[in-house]
Enzyme design. Sequence first.
Site, PDB file in Angstrom:
ATOM      1  N   HIS A  49      65.862   9.860 -23.427  1.00 29.70           N
ATOM      2  CA  HIS A  49      66.413   8.764 -24.237  1.00 29.70           C
ATOM      3  C   HIS A  49      67.851   8.472 -23.798  1.00 29.70           C
ATOM      4  O   HIS A  49      68.590   9.374 -23.401  1.00 29.70           O
ATOM      5  CB  HIS A  49      66.382   9.139 -25.717  1.00 29.70           C
ATOM      6  N   GLY A  97      70.077   0.183 -31.260  1.00 28.68           N
ATOM      7  CA  GLY A  97      70.956   0.291 -32.420  1.00 28.68           C
ATOM      8  C   GLY A  97      71.998  -0.792 -32.531  1.00 28.68           C
ATOM      9  O   GLY A  97      72.915  -0.703 -33.347  1.00 28.68           O
ATOM     10  N   ASN A 112      61.423   6.694 -34.029  1.00 26.49           N
ATOM     11  CA  ASN A 112      62.340   7.737 -33.571  1.00 26.49           C
ATOM     12  C   ASN A 112      63.479   7.833 -34.583  1.00 26.49           C
ATOM     13  O   ASN A 112      64.363   6.973 -34.615  1.00 26.49           O
ATOM     14  CB  ASN A 112      62.870   7.401 -32.179  1.00 26.49           C
ATOM     15  N   LYS A 114      65.857  10.052 -34.786  1.00 27.55           N
ATOM     16  CA  LYS A 114      67.116  10.598 -34.273  1.00 27.55           C
ATOM     17  C   LYS A 114      67.629  11.690 -35.237  1.00 27.55           C
ATOM     18  O   LYS A 114      66.813  12.430 -35.787  1.00 27.55           O
ATOM     19  CB  LYS A 114      68.121   9.471 -34.030  1.00 27.55           C
ATOM     20  N   GLU A 116      63.680   1.076 -22.627  1.00 26.73           N
ATOM     21  CA  GLU A 116      64.672   0.925 -23.686  1.00 26.73           C
ATOM     22  C   GLU A 116      66.008   0.501 -23.089  1.00 26.73           C
ATOM     23  O   GLU A 116      66.791   1.355 -22.659  1.00 26.73           O
ATOM     24  CB  GLU A 116      64.850   2.257 -24.431  1.00 26.73           C
ATOM     25  N   GLU A 171      70.466   7.964 -25.348  1.00 32.07           N
ATOM     26  CA  GLU A 171      71.493   8.736 -26.057  1.00 32.07           C
ATOM     27  C   GLU A 171      71.620  10.139 -25.482  1.00 32.07           C
ATOM     28  O   GLU A 171      72.731  10.689 -25.419  1.00 32.07           O
ATOM     29  CB  GLU A 171      71.155   8.782 -27.552  1.00 32.07           C
ATOM     30  N   SER A 215      66.090  -2.186 -30.966  1.00 33.61           N
ATOM     31  CA  SER A 215      66.256  -3.154 -32.062  1.00 33.61           C
ATOM     32  C   SER A 215      64.946  -3.886 -32.368  1.00 33.61           C
ATOM     33  O   SER A 215      64.914  -5.105 -32.513  1.00 33.61           O
ATOM     34  CB  SER A 215      67.383  -4.142 -31.741  1.00 33.61           C
TER      35      SER A 215
END
Length: 249
Positions: free
Chosen positions: A95, A173, A9, A11, A167, A97, A213
């Site tokens: 996701h 991240g 991914n 992003k 996730e 985010e 990660s």
Amino acid sequence: MRVPIIAGNWKMNKDVQEAVSFVNQIKDHLPPASQLETALAAPTLCLVPMVKAAGGSPLKIMAENCYYKDRGAYTGETSPYALYQAGIHHVILGHSERRTYFHETDELINKKVKAALQNGLCPIVCCDDTMGRRIAGKKVHWVVSRILADLHGLSNDEICHVTIAYEPSWAIGTGESADPEQAAEGCYLIRQTISDMYGDAVANNVRILYGGSVTNANINALMAKADIDGVLVGTASLDPQTFLQLVHH
């Protein structure tokens, strides 16, 4: 049999030229799709050139998001119908985010999942627990309620075209991955939830990924877990050689 998947991914990284160059560097070095599926989710501008560059290879190109309407006065949104027509067959939805920065709710994500399926797209539905919940209870049971909401109303046939990605938001991240046991617990709870909703036969055919990660240092331990069918990789998917190392773990 569930075919494992390694998915990157990107992003909001890479321009069109960088994306096409990446595809050209890896497309001839991938295992057969019958053994391991490889996929890259990229910014919308990159998708069509990437599909063309990947033609004839096992690599699948995925969208990072879509809207729940096929067309209309929705400035800035991406149509699931248009994605499918452009040769895209997978889309990441929910996701963390998107949930955090754009305030996407489970109700909205559920609408997007249904719209994606209606247009022939296979959604990768992301769900997470939070650091606060993890510290307080050292469990990831909260992930269950999210699955119930995001998959609400799907038929047995539809759920078979959905992939779930566990996730933990605290691991995305940050460099702090869930250890393999934590990751396996989250994926196990997701599979048990799907079993409660649709039965064991369906649950045993749904792929569940871990994301957060993921690196070459932990991928083998993660992939060894029975309920982890693959990984959704962020930062480590941005370099072609690193991504190939993950694919050939």
